[in-house]
Scaffold this active site. Structure first.
Site, short mmCIF file in Angstrom:
data_model
loop_
_atom_site.label_atom_id
_atom_site.label_comp_id
_atom_site.label_asym_id
_atom_site.label_seq_id
_atom_site.Cartn_x
_atom_site.Cartn_y
_atom_site.Cartn_z
N LEU A 225 0.82 -1.21 0.00
CA LEU A 225 0.00 0.00 0.00
C LEU A 225 0.85 1.26 0.00
CD1 LEU A 225 -2.87 1.21 0.18
CD2 LEU A 225 -2.62 1.14 2.68
N ASP A 226 0.64 2.12 -1.00
CA ASP A 226 1.30 3.43 -1.11
C ASP A 226 2.83 3.31 -1.14
OD1 ASP A 226 -1.21 4.65 -1.09
OD2 ASP A 226 -1.22 4.84 1.09
#
Length: 294
Positions: A225-226
């Site tokens: 994530l990210d």
């Protein structure tokens, strides 16, 4: 005369530029713009060449024979027709500023793409999308149906020939399988200056830390994530007197501009994934010009 772009990556060594330029000259091509980068840390070489076929050869004709030039250098390469528009699928949830900005840029020709559809887990922007004569796909997502919803998204992508998926504030986490299947073909906009403030509510996180700059980051999506390779970033200055809601409002313009710049770089074949980083070459002359003034 037709315009083409050649993208090349390989191990860094002498003679690559000479081999490429000599081949293009022999094929009756004139180089109008060229960028290259040697990553001394990894030993990799990246190059983007924009050229005109002055003798009217097609992309296939120019491609024929280049394998013999590429083989000694073990090049990964592609020839791209500059006039061919990339097929893009947009995805959005309930924040519509990035979507609206992209639709406007697309409409005036500032982003020369073919928007094949918009996917959303809500109905908020159905009317806006349909009014642009773009197919709207409502695909609700819950914990119970997440696998089926993602399968439907991939079905839409495959049926439309999607070459790039843009998460224009689509607030759902994609599965590892989808990230791997579309590796290097999904761009997300995250409303913080990564690697700071990953995950949910980054503006609230930023407010809690008392930052003086907020930012936005466009990156390729990976299973983490990210954490994907960053394409484009920018910031806006804020003060101690502003609230988290102020951050959201101030951040809208930054998010929209950063995402548009990242898409512009990708569709013009200016981005190269280099491990967990990217190489992003400058735009070719004239590539920012809109087809219409507004």
């Amino acid at each position: 005369m037709k315009n083409f772009v050649l993208t090349v990556s390989c191990k860094s060594t002498r003679g690559i530029v000479a081999a490429i330029s000599s081949y293009l000259a022999d094929k009756g091509c004139n180089i109008i713009d060229s960028s290259q980068f040697d990553d001394l840390d990894t030993g990799k070489f990246f190059m983007r060449v924009s050229f005109i076929s002055e003798e009217g050869l097609s992309g296939a004709d120019i491609d024929t024979g280049f394998a013999a030039v590429a083989a000694p250098f073990e090049m990964d390469y592609d020839f791209h027709d500059s006039e061919k528009r990339m097929k893009v699928l947009l995805m959005v949830s309930r924040f519509g500023h990035c979507l609206n900005d992209l639709l406007y840029r697309w409409k005036i020709g500032a982003l020369p793409i073919d928007i094949v559809g918009v996917v959303s887990n809500h109905f908020d922007y159905q009317k806006v999308v349909v009014n642009h004569d773009i197919p709207f796909h409502h695909i609700p997502v819950t914990k119970a149906n997440k696998v089926q919803a993602e399968a439907r998204i991939m079905e839409v992508a495959e049926q439309t020939g999607t070459e790039l998926i843009v998460l224009a504030r689509y607030m759902q986490i994609l599965s590892d399988e989808m990230c791997q299947k579309m590796s290097g073909k999904i761009i997300n906009i995250h409303h913080s200056f990564l690697p700071s403030f990953k995950g949910a509510n980054p503006y609230k996180q930023a407010y809690g830390r008392g930052v003086k700059l907020i930012g936005a980051t466009a990156h390729y999506v990976t299973a983490d994530l990210d954490e994907g390779p960053i394409i484009e970033q920018d910031t806006a200055r804020i003060t101690h007197a502003q609230s988290p809601d102020d951050y959201v409002s101030i951040g809208r313009d930054v998010e929209s501009q950063v995402l548009a710049r990242a898409i512009h770089a990708h569709i013009h074949h200016r981005t190269f994934i280099n491990g967990n980083r990217t190489v992003v070459f400058p735009a070719s002359p004239g590539s920012y010009a809109s087809e219409r003034m507004g």
